[in-house]
Design an enzyme around this catalytic site. Structure first.
Site, short mmCIF file in Angstrom:
data_model
loop_
_atom_site.label_atom_id
_atom_site.label_comp_id
_atom_site.label_asym_id
_atom_site.label_seq_id
_atom_site.Cartn_x
_atom_site.Cartn_y
_atom_site.Cartn_z
N TYR A 337 32.19 80.94 21.89
CA TYR A 337 32.22 80.48 23.21
C TYR A 337 30.89 81.19 24.04
O TYR A 337 30.97 82.31 24.15
CB TYR A 337 33.32 80.60 24.10
CG TYR A 337 33.56 80.16 25.36
CD1 TYR A 337 32.67 79.00 26.09
CD2 TYR A 337 34.47 80.60 26.22
CE1 TYR A 337 32.72 78.89 27.25
CE2 TYR A 337 34.44 80.17 27.58
CZ TYR A 337 33.68 79.22 28.27
OH TYR A 337 33.73 78.91 29.46
N CYS A 338 30.09 80.47 24.56
CA CYS A 338 28.84 81.06 25.32
C CYS A 338 28.23 82.14 24.68
O CYS A 338 27.90 81.57 23.44
CB CYS A 338 29.59 81.68 26.66
SG CYS A 338 28.57 82.35 27.95
N LEU A 339 27.94 83.43 24.88
CA LEU A 339 27.20 84.21 24.30
C LEU A 339 27.86 84.45 22.93
O LEU A 339 27.20 84.86 21.72
CB LEU A 339 26.94 85.54 24.79
CG LEU A 339 26.26 86.69 24.24
CD1 LEU A 339 24.98 86.23 23.44
CD2 LEU A 339 26.07 87.88 25.23
N GLY A 341 29.07 82.30 21.11
CA GLY A 341 28.42 81.30 20.21
C GLY A 341 27.30 81.31 19.76
O GLY A 341 27.00 81.12 18.42
#
Length: 617
Positions: A337-339, A341
């Site tokens: 998720y987000c960074l 990812g």
């Protein structure tokens, strides 16, 4: 060697030790240290915004405007035209309204402007003189949108000028000030001034909290980590210097054979995905028969200044993946998720290219340890970062590097302020108007409390991330080095699910979509309504939720984002059930007995220790 020197990656402006005389090297280091000290002071004066970056953008705009007499004339004509329409609308608003005739013109465009703007949608703003103030602000913003985009300007300068101009107009909005806000004046009149008294109390408490002082008003919030938040039952099954790995207790007698590992962003506390029981993603996944693990990042301190991207991938993603794979002997669904990812994509590429191996690696049977890769609001190509790009260029990164070098980290408040700055109209001004002028205090909810639970970022990791991803786009271009070896996303043949959100200011969905042309495997893409957080934390049963979903096999010809959107069917409700079904399709389809994590007193139970570490800066 000082910490300032070791924090800067190749390509930065700090002079390296060379073959010149020792005195020249000492002089160069002294000059660099003085420069860094000056930049640090500048960052404090400018709230972390680089005046050099802003000056370069303004110079680009001013020179192009000065050398474009045609554009000057066009903008002047537009200003006169819009001014005349605004004057006509003001005149109609102040004069007595005649009975409308059947042949009267259609809807007034100024009415539509007010209705479409959340700041001025209340009926009070349609009356004189408030209408004139509100429409003037909107008209000026529309004019500046044209004026800030001149032919020949650098794209980054154009984006900066539009963004910062809009910030100034938002600051000057009549909704932000008592004497120009009819809603605030009426509320004060009806309450006998009590709304203003409450607003002043809230403003004073916010100021005291910024200074590290206790609030004067009592806070009855009962929510907190382990008290309504992060309540899904589980155990910490692994702890190292960087992460705690939490495994959640199953709620079904059998589970899918392939476990799930979630890598949240280290910019945030992990429990954004385990908020209240009704909207917890991990609790929902457990109920669907998945063995769910999540990484809880340690909140760094000044001793962690030299933790880099490699550390987060190796000791975070790969350490957790190795633990699960070696224990269960099953391929793992990796979710970022987000960074988180971005970290997950780096780990997947390193594994696929042979630049990283797990303890269970068998050279004779080199099957991938990954069953699938899910990237939630996560970028791997940073050429179109949206509004985040406004805050990232060489001058801005240099200022941040010098600021971080003095402490060893970027504070959580600085990071939170950057995100608020990107959407200041909704996250700052509208909230302050509601609290300070209307005296309305939102009851603390799970998302608000999580958002205030900020984390730090180590100086070296943050510098490497900004330079390697945002400035140089190394990961998408095949130049990214993991532990000294270049890796390529093209080596990823694992099925990928990428999720973008329509209103994301951090990871624009068209940027997230670019994963289609970077990996070699099949890609399913989901586009959900909402923003960076609300679009991901979108539990079944939540009203007004919908998403688009379309699968692209590995041999699919390229579709632009707009073409994809035109072809992707729309579905009502949460995207979570479709994701759970997709996870099942990427696995073997086998069910195994539920895996119950063992309690280790030395490690403790969920939510663990690392998530509770908070700092006052």
């Amino acid at each position: 060697m000082s910490r300032n020197e070791t924090l800067y990656p190749p390509g930065s402006t700090v002079p390296a030790v060379d073959r010149r005389g020792a005195s020249e090297n000492v002089a160069a280091r002294s000059a660099a240290a003085l420069d860094a000290q000056a930049m640090t002071q500048m960052a404090h004066w400018t709230s972390g915004v680089s005046p050099i970056s802003l000056a370069l953008a303004w110079t680009d705009w001013a020179l192009h405007l000065a050398s474009s007499p045609g554009s000057q004339a066009r903008l002047a004509r537009r200003a006169v035209e819009q001014g005349m329409r605004w004057t006509q609308d003001c005149t109609k608003a102040v004069l007595p309204v005649a009975t409308p005739q059947p042949s009267a013109p259609a809807d007034n465009p100024f009415d539509e402007m007010l209705d479409d703007d959340s700041r001025f949608s209340a009926p009070e703003w349609h009356n004189w003189p408030w209408r004139a103030l509100a429409t003037a602000n909107i008209v000026n913003e529309k004019w500046w949108q044209e004026a800030s985009s001149l032919r020949g300007m650098q794209d980054h300068s154009r984006h900066q000028m539009h963004f910062y101009g809009r910030q100034l107009l938002d600051l000057a909005s009549p909704s932000n000030w008592l004497w120009s806000n009819p809603q605030a004046l009426q509320a004060a009149w009806r309450s006998g001034g009590q709304t203003l008294v409450r607003g002043m109390g809230m403003a004073l408490d916010e100021w005291r909290q910024q200074k590290g002082l206790p609030a004067l008003r009592s806070n009855d919030a009962k929510l907190g980590v382990g008290r309504g938040l992060a309540m899904t039952e589980g155990e910490v099954v692994l702890r190292n210097n960087l992460i705690e790995l939490i495994q959640y207790r199953p709620s079904t007698p059998e589970v899918q054979a392939e476990p799930v590992l979630i890598i949240p962003s280290c910019i945030m506390k992990y429990y954004i995905l385990d908020l209240s029981p009704h909207n917890s993603m991990v609790r929902w996944l457990v109920a669907q028969g998945h063995t769910v693990h999540i990484v809880s990042w340690r909140n760094p301190d000044e001793n962690d200044a030299l933790l880099g991207m490699d550390d987060y991938v190796r000791d975070g993603v790969l350490a957790a993946l190795d633990f699960i794979h070696s224990r269960d002997h099953e391929a793992v669904h990796l979710v970022g998720y987000c960074l988180g990812g971005t970290f997950a994509a780096i780990a997947a590429a390193a594994l696929a290219g042979g630049d990283a191996v797990l303890s269970t690696h068998d050279a004779q049977n080199p099957e991938s340890p990954l069953a699938s890769l899910s990237l939630l609001a996560a970028e791997v190509d940073y050429t179109e970062p949206g509004d985040m790009g406004v805050l990232i260029d060489e001058a801005q990164v240099r200022l941040l590097e010098d600021l971080m070098a003095s402490k060893g980290f970027l504070t959580g408040k600085q990071m939170a302020a950057s995100f608020q700055f990107l959407n200041s109209r909704d996250l700052v001004w509208s909230n302050q108007t509601k609290r300070w002028l209307l005296g309305e205090q939102d009851l603390p909810n799970d998302l608000m409390l999580w958002n205030a639970d900020v984390t730090r970022l180590p100086a070296l990791m943050h510098s490497q991330y900004l330079r390697g991803c945002y400035l140089n786009n190394d990961l998408a271009e095949g130049r990214y080095l993991y532990e000294g070896h270049p890796i390529s996303l093209r080596d990823i043949r694992t099925p990928v699910l990428a999720v973008g959100t329509v209103k994301d200011h951090v990871a624009r969905w068209r940027s997230v979509y670019k994963v289609h042309r970077l990996v070699s495997g099949e890609v399913s893409f989901a586009l959900t309504n909402g923003g960076h957080n609300a679009g991901i934390v979108s539990e079944p049963g939540r009203p007004r939720r919908h998403y688009h979903w379309l699968h692209s096999p590995a041999h699919q010809t390229w579709r632009t984002p707009d073409e994809w959107l035109a072809q992707a069917p729309r579905f009502e409700g949460s995207w979570w059930p479709a994701w759970s079904q997709w996870l099942g399709e990427q696995g073997s389809g086998r069910k195994v007995a539920a895996r119950t994590p063992l309690h280790d007193p030395a490690l403790g139970a969920a939510p663990g220790q690392y998530v509770r570490v908070c700092y006052g800066d």
